[in-house]
Design a protein around this motif. Structure first.
Motif, PDB file in Angstrom:
ATOM      1  N   ASN A   1     -41.159 -18.871  19.286  1.00  0.00           N
ATOM      2  CA  ASN A   1     -41.246 -20.196  18.666  1.00  0.00           C
ATOM      3  C   ASN A   1     -42.700 -20.631  18.519  1.00  0.00           C
ATOM      4  O   ASN A   1     -43.103 -21.146  17.478  1.00  0.00           O
ATOM      5  CB  ASN A   1     -40.477 -21.240  19.478  1.00  0.00           C
TER       6      ASN A   1
ATOM      7  N   LYS B   1     -44.777 -21.061  14.882  1.00  0.00           N
ATOM      8  CA  LYS B   1     -45.472 -22.307  14.579  1.00  0.00           C
ATOM      9  C   LYS B   1     -46.955 -22.043  14.325  1.00  0.00           C
ATOM     10  O   LYS B   1     -47.541 -22.553  13.371  1.00  0.00           O
ATOM     11  CB  LYS B   1     -45.300 -23.282  15.744  1.00  0.00           C
TER      12      LYS B   1
ATOM     13  N   LYS C   1     -40.699 -26.674  13.915  1.00  0.00           N
ATOM     14  CA  LYS C   1     -39.717 -26.130  14.849  1.00  0.00           C
ATOM     15  C   LYS C   1     -38.289 -26.152  14.303  1.00  0.00           C
ATOM     16  O   LYS C   1     -37.516 -25.238  14.526  1.00  0.00           O
ATOM     17  CB  LYS C   1     -39.785 -26.916  16.159  1.00  0.00           C
ATOM     18  N   ARG C   2     -37.938 -27.175  13.554  1.00  0.00           N
ATOM     19  CA  ARG C   2     -36.567 -27.285  13.043  1.00  0.00           C
ATOM     20  C   ARG C   2     -36.249 -26.234  11.986  1.00  0.00           C
ATOM     21  O   ARG C   2     -35.082 -25.999  11.676  1.00  0.00           O
ATOM     22  CB  ARG C   2     -36.313 -28.682  12.497  1.00  0.00           C
TER      23      ARG C   2
ATOM     24  N   HIS D   1     -37.322 -22.952  12.231  1.00  0.00           N
ATOM     25  CA  HIS D   1     -37.449 -21.615  12.814  1.00  0.00           C
ATOM     26  C   HIS D   1     -36.160 -20.804  12.716  1.00  0.00           C
ATOM     27  O   HIS D   1     -36.192 -19.637  12.306  1.00  0.00           O
ATOM     28  CB  HIS D   1     -37.892 -21.705  14.269  1.00  0.00           C
TER      29      HIS D   1
ATOM     30  N   ARG E   1     -33.547 -21.049  10.711  1.00  0.00           N
ATOM     31  CA  ARG E   1     -33.246 -20.714   9.323  1.00  0.00           C
ATOM     32  C   ARG E   1     -34.192 -19.621   8.805  1.00  0.00           C
ATOM     33  O   ARG E   1     -33.770 -18.699   8.111  1.00  0.00           O
ATOM     34  CB  ARG E   1     -33.343 -21.969   8.463  1.00  0.00           C
TER      35      ARG E   1
END
Length: 87
Positions: free
Chosen positions: A8, A12, A19-20, A22, A24
Motif C-alpha cells: 500500500n 502510494k 488509498k481508496r 489501490h 481496484r
C-alpha cells in the motif's frame, strides 16, 4: 486478494494512487497485466503500465501483493533480470 501494508505504501509512493483506489488498481493488474514469471506456489511477478508488481501466494490460492517497483527502462536492465534465479 490481499495487499500488504508495505505494498500500500509503495503504490502510494511510486504509482501515486490514493488509498481508496489501490484494490481496484491491483485487480486491473491481475486482469490486464503481463506475467513476467511463472505462477508458482511461492508467487509470481507481473508488469502493468510501467510498474513491476510482485505477488506471493497463500496456501488458500489467494494472491498477496508484496511490493511494487518501477519497471526498468529499455536502456537499463531487461525485465527478464527480475525473473527468479533459483539454484
Amino acid at each position: 486478494m490481499k495487499i500488504t501494508r508495505h505494498a500500500n505504501n509503495r503504490i502510494k509512493e511510486r504509482v501515486g494512487l490514493p488509498k481508496r483506489a489501490h484494490l481496484r488498481h491491483v485487480q486491473n493488474v491481475l486482469r490486464a497485466g503481463d506475467l513476467v514469471s511463472k505462477k508458482t506456489s511461492e508467487g509470481f511477478k507481473m508488469v502493468y503500465q510501467g510498474f513491476l508488481y510482485i505477488f506471493a501466494s497463500s496456501k488458500y490460492d489467494d494472491e498477496i501483493l508484496v511490493t511494487t517497483y518501477e519497471a526498468p527502462s529499455n536502456n537499463c536492465i531487461a525485465i527478464s533480470d527480475f525473473k527468479s534465479k533459483k539454484k
